[in-house]
Design a protein around this motif. Structure first.
Motif, PDB file in Angstrom:
ATOM      1  N   LEU A 224      58.930  47.206  66.752  1.00 21.72           N
ATOM      2  CA  LEU A 224      57.996  46.255  66.151  1.00 21.72           C
ATOM      3  C   LEU A 224      57.943  46.543  64.661  1.00 21.72           C
ATOM      4  O   LEU A 224      57.613  47.649  64.238  1.00 21.72           O
ATOM      5  CB  LEU A 224      56.606  46.395  66.764  1.00 21.72           C
ATOM      6  N   VAL A 225      58.293  45.547  63.856  1.00 19.26           N
ATOM      7  CA  VAL A 225      58.288  45.662  62.400  1.00 19.26           C
ATOM      8  C   VAL A 225      57.128  44.838  61.861  1.00 19.26           C
ATOM      9  O   VAL A 225      56.980  43.667  62.215  1.00 19.26           O
ATOM     10  CB  VAL A 225      59.618  45.177  61.802  1.00 19.26           C
ATOM     11  N   ARG A 226      56.319  45.457  61.034  1.00 16.78           N
ATOM     12  CA  ARG A 226      55.151  44.773  60.483  1.00 16.78           C
ATOM     13  C   ARG A 226      55.271  44.659  58.971  1.00 16.78           C
ATOM     14  O   ARG A 226      55.485  45.647  58.275  1.00 16.78           O
ATOM     15  CB  ARG A 226      53.876  45.527  60.862  1.00 16.78           C
ATOM     16  N   GLU A 227      55.128  43.424  58.474  1.00 21.56           N
ATOM     17  CA  GLU A 227      55.049  43.176  57.044  1.00 21.56           C
ATOM     18  C   GLU A 227      53.624  42.727  56.727  1.00 21.56           C
ATOM     19  O   GLU A 227      52.739  42.771  57.585  1.00 21.56           O
ATOM     20  CB  GLU A 227      56.077  42.120  56.647  1.00 21.56           C
ATOM     21  N   ASN A 228      53.365  42.302  55.502  1.00 18.68           N
ATOM     22  CA  ASN A 228      51.997  41.933  55.129  1.00 18.68           C
ATOM     23  C   ASN A 228      51.433  40.818  55.992  1.00 18.68           C
ATOM     24  O   ASN A 228      50.309  40.895  56.475  1.00 18.68           O
ATOM     25  CB  ASN A 228      51.950  41.521  53.654  1.00 18.68           C
ATOM     26  N   TRP A 229      52.234  39.757  56.187  1.00 21.92           N
ATOM     27  CA  TRP A 229      51.733  38.583  56.908  1.00 21.92           C
ATOM     28  C   TRP A 229      52.625  38.189  58.068  1.00 21.92           C
ATOM     29  O   TRP A 229      52.413  37.144  58.674  1.00 21.92           O
ATOM     30  CB  TRP A 229      51.588  37.390  55.949  1.00 21.92           C
ATOM     31  N   ALA A 230      53.606  38.961  58.374  1.00 24.04           N
ATOM     32  CA  ALA A 230      54.510  38.593  59.466  1.00 24.04           C
ATOM     33  C   ALA A 230      54.967  39.843  60.209  1.00 24.04           C
ATOM     34  O   ALA A 230      55.092  40.923  59.626  1.00 24.04           O
ATOM     35  CB  ALA A 230      55.726  37.843  58.914  1.00 24.04           C
ATOM     36  N   SER A 231      55.189  39.688  61.501  1.00 23.80           N
ATOM     37  CA  SER A 231      55.735  40.752  62.338  1.00 23.80           C
ATOM     38  C   SER A 231      56.930  40.201  63.098  1.00 23.80           C
ATOM     39  O   SER A 231      56.988  39.006  63.396  1.00 23.80           O
ATOM     40  CB  SER A 231      54.682  41.262  63.327  1.00 23.80           C
ATOM     41  N   HIS A 232      57.879  41.061  63.415  1.00 26.64           N
ATOM     42  CA  HIS A 232      59.034  40.632  64.183  1.00 26.64           C
ATOM     43  C   HIS A 232      59.514  41.765  65.073  1.00 26.64           C
ATOM     44  O   HIS A 232      59.222  42.943  64.827  1.00 26.64           O
ATOM     45  CB  HIS A 232      60.167  40.112  63.285  1.00 26.64           C
ATOM     46  N   TYR A 233      60.266  41.407  66.106  1.00 34.09           N
ATOM     47  CA  TYR A 233      60.682  42.334  67.153  1.00 34.09           C
ATOM     48  C   TYR A 233      62.204  42.447  67.178  1.00 34.09           C
ATOM     49  O   TYR A 233      62.911  41.450  67.038  1.00 34.09           O
ATOM     50  CB  TYR A 233      60.166  41.855  68.505  1.00 34.09           C
ATOM     51  N   TRP A 234      62.676  43.680  67.401  1.00 32.68           N
ATOM     52  CA  TRP A 234      64.109  43.974  67.365  1.00 32.68           C
ATOM     53  C   TRP A 234      64.495  44.798  68.590  1.00 32.68           C
ATOM     54  O   TRP A 234      63.668  45.498  69.161  1.00 32.68           O
ATOM     55  CB  TRP A 234      64.465  44.758  66.094  1.00 32.68           C
ATOM     56  N   ARG A 235      65.779  44.718  68.943  1.00 31.37           N
ATOM     57  CA  ARG A 235      66.317  45.523  70.038  1.00 31.37           C
ATOM     58  C   ARG A 235      67.471  46.371  69.514  1.00 31.37           C
ATOM     59  O   ARG A 235      68.318  45.887  68.770  1.00 31.37           O
ATOM     60  CB  ARG A 235      66.790  44.633  71.189  1.00 31.37           C
ATOM     61  N   VAL A 236      67.482  47.642  69.924  1.00 31.02           N
ATOM     62  CA  VAL A 236      68.535  48.579  69.524  1.00 31.02           C
ATOM     63  C   VAL A 236      69.259  49.059  70.771  1.00 31.02           C
ATOM     64  O   VAL A 236      68.622  49.507  71.736  1.00 31.02           O
ATOM     65  CB  VAL A 236      67.959  49.795  68.773  1.00 31.02           C
ATOM     66  N   TRP A 275      51.469  37.294  63.515  1.00 24.58           N
ATOM     67  CA  TRP A 275      50.670  37.697  62.371  1.00 24.58           C
ATOM     68  C   TRP A 275      50.192  39.139  62.535  1.00 24.58           C
ATOM     69  O   TRP A 275      49.351  39.447  63.350  1.00 24.58           O
ATOM     70  CB  TRP A 275      49.483  36.741  62.212  1.00 24.58           C
ATOM     71  N   SER A 276      50.750  40.040  61.761  1.00 25.50           N
ATOM     72  CA  SER A 276      50.355  41.452  61.639  1.00 25.50           C
ATOM     73  C   SER A 276      50.124  42.132  62.977  1.00 25.50           C
ATOM     74  O   SER A 276      49.114  42.790  63.196  1.00 25.50           O
ATOM     75  CB  SER A 276      49.112  41.599  60.747  1.00 25.50           C
ATOM     76  N   HIS A 277      51.081  42.010  63.895  1.00 24.78           N
ATOM     77  CA  HIS A 277      50.990  42.739  65.157  1.00 24.78           C
ATOM     78  C   HIS A 277      51.094  44.243  64.918  1.00 24.78           C
ATOM     79  O   HIS A 277      51.779  44.700  64.004  1.00 24.78           O
ATOM     80  CB  HIS A 277      52.102  42.302  66.105  1.00 24.78           C
ATOM     81  N   SER A 278      50.416  45.010  65.776  1.00 25.54           N
ATOM     82  CA  SER A 278      50.435  46.466  65.650  1.00 25.54           C
ATOM     83  C   SER A 278      51.032  47.153  66.870  1.00 25.54           C
ATOM     84  O   SER A 278      51.452  48.301  66.785  1.00 25.54           O
ATOM     85  CB  SER A 278      49.012  46.996  65.437  1.00 25.54           C
ATOM     86  N   THR A 279      51.003  46.502  68.028  1.00 27.96           N
ATOM     87  CA  THR A 279      51.415  47.159  69.260  1.00 27.96           C
ATOM     88  C   THR A 279      52.372  46.287  70.047  1.00 27.96           C
ATOM     89  O   THR A 279      52.398  45.063  69.901  1.00 27.96           O
ATOM     90  CB  THR A 279      50.201  47.486  70.153  1.00 27.96           C
ATOM     91  N   LEU A 280      53.160  46.931  70.892  1.00 31.32           N
ATOM     92  CA  LEU A 280      54.022  46.210  71.811  1.00 31.32           C
ATOM     93  C   LEU A 280      54.124  46.966  73.117  1.00 31.32           C
ATOM     94  O   LEU A 280      53.850  48.169  73.191  1.00 31.32           O
ATOM     95  CB  LEU A 280      55.428  46.008  71.239  1.00 31.32           C
ATOM     96  N   ALA A 281      54.502  46.253  74.162  1.00 27.18           N
ATOM     97  CA  ALA A 281      54.800  46.846  75.456  1.00 27.18           C
ATOM     98  C   ALA A 281      56.008  46.120  76.016  1.00 27.18           C
ATOM     99  O   ALA A 281      56.147  44.898  75.839  1.00 27.18           O
ATOM    100  CB  ALA A 281      53.613  46.734  76.406  1.00 27.18           C
ATOM    101  N   VAL A 282      56.896  46.848  76.667  1.00 28.71           N
ATOM    102  CA  VAL A 282      58.125  46.284  77.209  1.00 28.71           C
ATOM    103  C   VAL A 282      58.176  46.578  78.702  1.00 28.71           C
ATOM    104  O   VAL A 282      57.918  47.713  79.119  1.00 28.71           O
ATOM    105  CB  VAL A 282      59.367  46.876  76.510  1.00 28.71           C
ATOM    106  N   THR A 283      58.501  45.588  79.512  1.00 33.23           N
ATOM    107  CA  THR A 283      58.647  45.831  80.942  1.00 33.23           C
ATOM    108  C   THR A 283      59.864  46.720  81.185  1.00 33.23           C
ATOM    109  O   THR A 283      60.808  46.724  80.388  1.00 33.23           O
ATOM    110  CB  THR A 283      58.795  44.516  81.715  1.00 33.23           C
ATOM    111  N   PRO A 284      59.869  47.490  82.284  1.00 36.06           N
ATOM    112  CA  PRO A 284      60.978  48.420  82.528  1.00 36.06           C
ATOM    113  C   PRO A 284      62.357  47.766  82.529  1.00 36.06           C
ATOM    114  O   PRO A 284      63.330  48.402  82.116  1.00 36.06           O
ATOM    115  CB  PRO A 284      60.628  49.003  83.910  1.00 36.06           C
ATOM    116  N   ASP A 285      62.459  46.512  82.960  1.00 33.95           N
ATOM    117  CA  ASP A 285      63.754  45.848  82.986  1.00 33.95           C
ATOM    118  C   ASP A 285      64.148  45.239  81.643  1.00 33.95           C
ATOM    119  O   ASP A 285      65.232  44.680  81.493  1.00 33.95           O
ATOM    120  CB  ASP A 285      63.791  44.767  84.069  1.00 33.95           C
ATOM    121  N   GLY A 286      63.259  45.336  80.649  1.00 34.05           N
ATOM    122  CA  GLY A 286      63.555  44.829  79.316  1.00 34.05           C
ATOM    123  C   GLY A 286      63.504  43.321  79.188  1.00 34.05           C
ATOM    124  O   GLY A 286      63.835  42.774  78.121  1.00 34.05           O
ATOM    125  N   LYS A 287      63.047  42.610  80.209  1.00 31.50           N
ATOM    126  CA  LYS A 287      63.065  41.152  80.174  1.00 31.50           C
ATOM    127  C   LYS A 287      61.857  40.551  79.477  1.00 31.50           C
ATOM    128  O   LYS A 287      61.878  39.379  79.102  1.00 31.50           O
ATOM    129  CB  LYS A 287      63.188  40.603  81.595  1.00 31.50           C
TER     130      LYS A 287
END
Length: 360
Positions: A224-236, A275-287
């Motif tokens: 989870l990447v947080r900027e001033n007014w936007a957040s986005h999600y990435w997979r590695v 907008w400015s997310h702080s937390t995430l949760a991922v299901t075990p299967d990644g879906k």
């Protein structure tokens, strides 16, 4: 960005804005109290009366819940809470768990991840000490704390490999343990993968300011990447390939909107705004990725390439209760698609864990 690409993004955003009214999920959820009360402090004992200031949790194979609670790591097990490690004083000290000292946090974010490997060892990013700490049980049954990575003088560059205790890690605030027992964290310009043998791989961080991290059970790690007014999600992936899976960057938002603050927009995941997310949760299967907290005060779900806002009538009433300021809370753990643990992002919301479960 080329002119025609901007045009496509504008069309997507406006179409999803008009569709937002239908994106709220009307399925009924019940909210269950897991631990803690609306009172600040520190108290072990029965789970419903325990006092917390938690920032994240993890579960082991036996169902025990480990809580990152400021300067302590605590366990919720069999209806009770007890302290596993930390003496309550900020600082740095390895050794017996009872006397160990931590100084977690950093970069303005309180969310400190906690990870558990297949052997039950616990890992935390000790931000202000610039180390990854490991909590483990010795053969005599006592719990100990040691430095697992960081504290060295080597500063790896993207594409390079080093050793865990020789490497310098700058102020890590996020961490994940994958299904191969690799420990992932971030610092400088690297996304680090630390293998059980102590090798450190530095993959180039093209995502940005990572504030939270979780792994699925099939080898992927989500950022989870947080900027001033936007957040986005990435997979590695295991070999360090990084791709964005949801959310516009702040630069992209600014190119297509005149307002300084972007409205939350659902729809196609890569065109959604968070907008400015702080937390995430991922299901075990990644879906499924659950995101939230920040300033939206809603729970968002990313599934099958689409973002949706989960909705429950009862949450409206709690949002009006300024006394406790709960405002929904953000996701910190997903057992599966049906059970998601929540935690608030500002005091006094750290004081109680809850979970949502869809009603049959």
């Amino acid at each position: 960005m080329k002119r025609y690409e901007v045009g496509i993004l504008i069309i997507i955003l406006f179409s999803t804005l008009f569709a937002n009214a239908n994106m709220l999920e009307s399925a009924s959820y019940r909210v269950e109290h897991v631990a803690g009360v609306w009172q600040s402090g520190y108290l072990d004992g029965p789970v419903k009366g325990a006092l917390f200031h938690g920032t994240n949790i993890a579960k082991d194979k036996k169902g025990n819940i480990y809580v990152m609670d400021g300067t302590r790591i605590r366990i919720i097990s069999n209806g009770r809470v007890w302290t596993l490690a930390g003496n309550g004083i900020r600082g740095f000290k390895d050794g017996h768990a009872d006397g160990a000292m931590f100084n977690v946090g950093g970069r303005g974010y309180n969310y400190c991840n906690i990870g558990i490997d297949s052997r039950g060892n616990i890992y935390i990013p000790d931000g202000y000490n610039s180390r990854i700490r490991k909590i483990f049980k010795k053969n005599d049954g006592t719990w100990w704390v040691e430095t697992y990575a960081g504290g060295g003088m080597e500063r790896l560059k993207p594409g390079s490999i080093g050793r865990a205790k020789k490497n310098a890690i700058s102020n890590p605030v996020s961490l994940a343990v994958d299904s191969f027992d690799n420990v992932w964290t971030e610092g400088f310009s690297c996304i680090y993968k630390i293998t059980p043998s102590g090798e450190v791989f530095c993959y180039k961080n093209i995502a940005g300011n990572v504030v939270n991290m979780q792994a699925d059970k099939i080898g992927n790690v989500y950022l989870l990447v947080r900027e001033n007014w936007a957040s986005h999600y990435w997979r590695v992936t295991q070999d360090g390939m990084i791709e964005r899976v949801a959310g516009l960057t702040e630069k992209e938002v600014n190119q297509i909107r005149k307002e300084k603050i972007p409205l939350p927009v659902d729809g196609p995941a890569l065109a959604a705004t968070f907008w400015s997310h702080s937390t995430l949760a991922v299901t075990p299967d990644g879906k499924i990725i659950y995101g939230g907290n920040g300033d939206e005060h809603v729970l968002r779900r990313i599934k099958d390439g689409k973002s949706m806002t989960l909705f429950k009538e009862g949450w409206k009433e709690e949002k009006k209760d300024r006394r406790n300021g709960w405002f929904i809370g953000g996701p910190i753990l997903a057992d599966d698609e049906k059970t998601v643990y929540l935690l608030g992002n500002n005091p006094p919301e750290f004081l109680r864990f809850r979970r949502i479960v869809p009603e049959e």
